[in-house]
Design an enzyme around this catalytic site. Structure first.
Site, PDB file in Angstrom:
ATOM      1  N   ASP A 218       0.807  -1.213   0.000  1.00 15.04           N
ATOM      2  CA  ASP A 218       0.000   0.000   0.000  1.00 15.04           C
ATOM      3  C   ASP A 218       0.848   1.274   0.000  1.00 15.04           C
ATOM      4  O   ASP A 218       1.892   1.340   0.660  1.00 15.04           O
ATOM      5  CB  ASP A 218      -0.834  -0.027   1.298  1.00 15.04           C
ATOM      6  N   GLU A 287       1.299  -0.415  -4.990  1.00 12.75           N
ATOM      7  CA  GLU A 287       0.276   0.577  -5.301  1.00 12.75           C
ATOM      8  C   GLU A 287       0.901   1.962  -5.324  1.00 12.75           C
ATOM      9  O   GLU A 287       1.341   2.459  -4.295  1.00 12.75           O
ATOM     10  CB  GLU A 287      -0.826   0.553  -4.234  1.00 12.75           C
TER      11      GLU A 287
END
Ligand code: NOJ
Ligand code: MG
Length: 571
Positions: A218, A287
């Site tokens: 993330d 990401e």
């Protein structure tokens, strides 16, 4: 010389076999919204376990699961208070093992969401850091404030959080500000502290030992910030107000050079783990909403390897409902142009942070877009519900849960809240769309669930779901794995693409993104020498499957086709 020749022969005979992940479709499960087994209105691990059959039936072998760890759920799991425990409403570590065993039995891989940029403010590390407990003093980014001319304490600089408002929060007890690139309840870890990096590796090791196949990582761009804490310059966006993230140009808080080094180091860590265990690749999918050069650099820098995949968000960020076929072609080719050839492409049109593709691009384009994602080379990504063409739900201000929506307030939340794309999966037309037996669900079920649901799509002779299943099958064909890609916009409404592998069938994709019938002429492809046969169509297309066509044929509004061309015969 002879050695090289031998090598060629071996490669020619056996091909270069792809690793398990290189042609996969990764199915994103948003655990709160997938399946609720215990009726509390929130999805859970046993719910996922019970519904793995759906994933298998769809033809998928790999998933990635948004965070399931212990969390106060301020950002719905992206605020983790213990990386090695499971959020109680989702279940226990034992439930996860049960899920993982069932997944293994079905041959489905699980990729975990790893959130290393920040923790919850409830995490023990942060609590210890607040008190300056030895060993934890510098686990987070703590900075003194400055006094303004009136003697008021001000944050160290002008940085803004991604969720709006300042990126610094003052802690009275410690007498310093801490940095948070997201909510104040998500303090950023200090990635310049070796103890933090070790702790994060320990977390990865914990889940690898339990059996996960890798990590979706993330918020990569936010790992490091300028060490001199310089103010960021203003953007030229006149619509931005001082508390909007887009008010500043984030040259000092995003994609700093050290970030790449860390990703490369983690790749080495994963590779070593595989080498030391079973030689099965554990993958890293990162990401990063970044520009194309920054994005592809996360894959590696030529010398060092990085992420196996960095999500390609460009179909999502660069295209909208008004995009033309030229825009599609440009966006696809932008990715292909910048990604060094040794890396594997991937294609994403949705996730839990963006409105659903059918709502963004128009519901009538759902099949055409699903077909595109699956037709393009490399990895496809499916956000839960895309396989049945789910649309955004309606979520009132009273029902709003997303911190971005809540920060924006009742007037502005609709433009930014991510709740609309997170509504429960629509399994059938029963109560709560078959998602939960409870009296209410954490977000309302979308109102179209009586007609738009998996059960109905399984029963219908044609449906988004049935097309999706066939697409997964189509991807197993050699041309679809190894073939060359050529993309051509034939006019502003007709997007076409070719997958071509000498000696094999070729496949052509045709998508009329416009509202009028178009005469398509495939003579623009010299590679197509024979008649074509329709092998896949969007729902209710005018040319049924099995139709033979010449290079010119009519395509109705929003229709999409995949056609097969037999290999060219040499005279
Ligand atoms: C990206 C995640 O996808 C998003 O949902 C989350 O809010 C931020 N990172 C912060 O973790
Ligand atoms: Mg539950």
């Amino acid at each position: 010389m002879i050695g090289v020749k031998c090598l060629f022969v071996v490669i020619a005979l056996y091909g270069v076999s792809a690793d398990w992940w290189e042609h996969e479709v990764f199915y994103q499960i948003y655990p709160r919204s997938f399946a609720d087994s215990d009726g509390d209105g929130v999805g859970d691990l046993i719910g996922i376990k019970q519904r793995l059959g759906h994933i298998k039936d769809a033809g998928i072998n790999s998933t990635w699961i948004s965070p399931i760890f212990k969390s106060p759920m301020v950002d719905f799991g992206y605020d983790i208070s213990d990386f090695t425990q499971i959020y109680s409403e989702f279940g226990t570590v034992d439930d996860f093992k049960e899920l993982s065993d069932e997944a293994a039995r079905l041959g489905i891989r699980l990729i975990m969401d790893f959130v290393p940029n920040h923790t919850s403010d409830q995490h023990e590390w942060f609590q210890l850091s607040l008190n300056r407990t030895e060993g934890y003093e510098d686990f987070y980014v703590w900075v003194n404030g400055t006094l303004d001319s009136e003697g008021n304490l001000q944050p160290p600089n002008n940085w803004i959080s991604n969720f709006g408002n300042g990126a610094w929060t003052y802690d009275e007890g410690r007498g310093q500000f801490y940095l948070h690139q997201f909510s104040p309840k998500q303090p950023d870890l200090n990635m310049r502290n070796p103890k933090v990096l070790q702790a994060l590796k320990d977390v990865m090791k914990f889940w690898l030992d339990i059996g996960v196949s890798g990590f979706r990582v993330d918020a990569i761009p936010f790992f490091y910030e300028d060490i001199e804490l310089r103010d960021e310059p203003r953007t030229y966006d006149p619509t931005a107000t001082p508390n909007d993230y887009k008010y500043l140009n984030h040259i000092y808080t995003l994609n700093q050079p050290e970030t790449y080094d860390l990703i490369y180091e983690w790749r080495e860590f994963l590779d070593n783990y595989s080498r030391e265990t079973d030689n099965v690749t554990r993958i890293m999918m990162t990401e990063a909403y970044a520009d194309i050069q920054e994005t592809v650099l996360y894959y590696g820098d030529g010398e060092r390897k990085g992420a196996h995949l960095t999500f390609n968000f460009f179909l999502l960020t660069d295209l909208n409902i008004n995009s033309t076929a030229y825009d599609f072609m440009f966006t696809i080719n932008k990715w292909i142009s910048y990604l060094p050839v040794q890396y594997v492409s991937n294609w994403v049109v949705g996730n839990h942070d963006n409105p659903r593709v059918g709502s963004r691009m128009g519901a009538e384009r759902i099949d055409g877009i699903n077909m595109l994602v699956m037709f393009l080379p490399g990895v496809g990504v499916t956000y839960y519900g895309e396989e049945i063409g789910m649309l955004d739900g309606y979520v009132s201000w009273e029902d709003t849960k997303d911190p971005i929506g809540l920060t924006a307030g009742p007037q502005k939340y609709q433009a930014v809240s991510r709740d609309i794309e997170r509504t429960p999966f629509q399994w059938d037309d029963s109560k709560n769309a078959g998602f939960s037996k409870g009296n209410s669900t954490w977000l309302p079920v979308a109102s179209n669930y009586k007609t738009l649901n998996l059960k109905a799509e399984k029963e219908a002779s044609q449906s988004h779901y049935k097309i999706y299943q066939q697409l997964i099958e189509l991807r197993k064909i050699t041309t679809m794995k190894e073939g060359e890609l050529i993309v051509k916009a034939l006019n502003k409404n007709v997007l076409t693409a070719l997958r071509y592998l000498p000696g094999h069938e070729s496949y052509v994709y045709v998508f009329n993104i416009g509202a009028n019938t178009e005469l398509v002429d495939l003579s623009h492809y010299v590679e197509i020498q024979n008649q074509l046969e329709v092998v896949l169509t969007s729902v209710d297309a005018s040319l049924p499957k099995g139709t033979q066509v010449s290079k010119q044929f009519n395509v109705g509004p929003y229709e999409a086709y995949i056609l097969e061309v037999s290999p060219a015969t040499t005279a």
